[in-house]
Design a protein around this motif. Structure first.
Motif, mmCIF file in Angstrom:
data_model
loop_
_atom_site.group_PDB
_atom_site.id
_atom_site.type_symbol
_atom_site.label_atom_id
_atom_site.label_comp_id
_atom_site.label_asym_id
_atom_site.label_seq_id
_atom_site.Cartn_x
_atom_site.Cartn_y
_atom_site.Cartn_z
ATOM 1 N N ALA A 66 58.715 24.600 19.690
ATOM 2 C CA ALA A 66 57.433 24.946 18.701
ATOM 3 C C ALA A 66 56.128 24.203 19.101
ATOM 4 C CB ALA A 66 58.131 24.119 17.407
ATOM 5 N N ASP A 67 56.487 23.087 19.944
ATOM 6 C CA ASP A 67 55.082 22.238 20.318
ATOM 7 C C ASP A 67 54.304 22.955 21.257
ATOM 8 O OD1 ASP A 67 55.739 20.152 18.657
ATOM 9 O OD2 ASP A 67 56.865 19.282 20.390
ATOM 10 N N TYR A 69 54.034 26.797 21.090
ATOM 11 C CA TYR A 69 53.484 27.571 20.253
ATOM 12 C C TYR A 69 52.251 27.469 19.525
ATOM 13 C CZ TYR A 69 58.381 28.991 21.482
ATOM 14 O OH TYR A 69 59.521 29.108 21.930
ATOM 15 N N THR A 70 51.185 27.310 20.535
ATOM 16 C CA THR A 70 49.909 27.038 20.374
ATOM 17 C C THR A 70 48.843 27.852 20.744
ATOM 18 O OG1 THR A 70 49.222 25.567 21.961
ATOM 19 C CG2 THR A 70 50.143 24.584 20.176
ATOM 20 N N GLU A 190 61.689 29.046 15.960
ATOM 21 C CA GLU A 190 60.906 27.811 16.030
ATOM 22 C C GLU A 190 59.269 28.142 15.704
ATOM 23 O OE1 GLU A 190 61.406 23.783 16.730
ATOM 24 O OE2 GLU A 190 62.576 24.841 15.080
ATOM 25 N N ARG A 193 58.126 26.687 12.552
ATOM 26 C CA ARG A 193 57.421 24.945 12.449
ATOM 27 C C ARG A 193 55.882 24.966 12.887
ATOM 28 N NH1 ARG A 193 57.880 20.613 15.859
ATOM 29 N NH2 ARG A 193 59.408 21.404 17.234
ATOM 30 N N SER A 194 56.090 25.602 14.266
ATOM 31 C CA SER A 194 54.451 25.685 14.815
ATOM 32 C C SER A 194 53.468 26.457 13.816
ATOM 33 C CB SER A 194 54.382 26.347 16.061
ATOM 34 O OG SER A 194 54.726 27.687 16.051
ATOM 35 N N GLU A 197 52.734 23.650 10.841
ATOM 36 C CA GLU A 197 51.806 22.580 11.347
ATOM 37 C C GLU A 197 50.416 23.256 11.511
ATOM 38 O OE1 GLU A 197 53.842 21.441 14.938
ATOM 39 O OE2 GLU A 197 55.554 20.285 13.901
#
Length: 281
Positions: A66-67, A69-70, A190, A193-194, A197
């Motif tokens: 997730a962290d 996937y920006t 996931e 979650r990204s 956020e």
């Protein structure tokens, strides 16, 4: 179309498709979608080299968590793909999230982007539409077969009308993977979650990113019934960039398929704009 692979800057193994000859056209899909979203476009495309990236965590690309996937990371991945292919400049067609990636690519390396076609996306998105999307991201399907998915799609896809049953059957294959033990998501769960956020974070003004694209050929394909890109935002985009080519596609919500007559005509004219600009500078 055979999947090809390259390594991103962090070593992630990412998938892409590369077909045709002519102007490099990089296709970037939406949040939970992948390069197959541009199959309909590929059927009618002429004189262009269509390069379709599966963003990390989607389709054939590696799940990296997730962290990662920006929008910033995925835009960097798209530029890395151009580097891998030895392409200095490419036009970009971005569906939904893919259009945001295109604008960030311009912010990162403006000389690499020859033009942008936005598919139902812009610098301002309706929160209600995003919340509708967020309700199903990462959620396992409630049915067991692709046939059941296709049967439910006409009611589930807000804003779409007069879509043949065969098209919904084609779409079901792009939304889920059918296996002996049921349907699976074609992306990393996931992503939910990204996405959550990002939705919880303070809003970012994206209009300066759009305005930075004003000097290049631009096009906008909008679903006339879209709940993500409002008609007001589309008009502001056109006011800021009078050369923006706009198609309002009737009977479509978020996102048009890109083989509708209005979409095809606008994309062809935009590609011609890009080719003229590239030829004459």
């Amino acid at each position: 179309m055979t999947l090809l692979y390259f390594s991103a800057s962090d070593g992630a193994r990412l998938a892409y498709r590369d077909e045709g000859e002519g102007l490099p056209l990089l296709a970037l899909a939406g949040l939970t979608r992948d390069g197959t979203d541009f199959d309909y476009l590929a059927n009618d495309l002429r004189d262009a080299r269509l390069i379709r990236l599966d963003s990390r965590g989607r389709g054939g690309s590696e799940w990296t968590g997730a962290d990662t996937y920006t929008v910033a990371q995925e835009a960097q991945d798209a530029l890395a793909l151009l580097d891998h292919l030895g392409i200095q400049r490419a036009a970009v067609i971005g569906s939904s999230r893919g259009g945001l990636l295109a604008m960030v690519m311009v912010a990162m390396q403006p000389a690499r982007v020859a033009g942008i076609c936005f598919n139902d996306v812009g610098p301002e998105l309706e929160r209600s539409g995003l919340e509708r999307i967020g309700a199903y991201v990462g959620v396992p399907p409630a049915v067991q077969t692709l046939e059941e998915v296709a049967d439910r799609m006409p009611a589930a896809m807000k804003g779409f009308a007069d879509v043949p049953a065969m098209r919904w059957a084609e779409e079901a294959v792009r939304h889920y993977i059918e296996r002996p033990d049921g349907l699976k998501l074609p992306y990393d769960p996931e992503l939910r979650r990204s996405f959550e956020e990002a939705m919880a974070a303070p809003a970012v003004d994206l209009w300066p990113l759009y305005e930075a694209c004003a000097g290049m050929p631009l096009a906008l394909v909008r679903g006339a019934n879209s709940d993500v890109l409002s008609a007001v935002t589309a008009r502001r985009m056109a006011d800021l960039c009078p050369h923006l080519r706009v198609a309002n596609v009737p009977g479509r919500g978020h996102i048009p398929f890109l083989d509708e007559p209005e979409a095809r005509t606008t994309i062809e004219a935009w590609l011609a704009d890009v080719k003229r600009r590239e030829a004459f500078g």
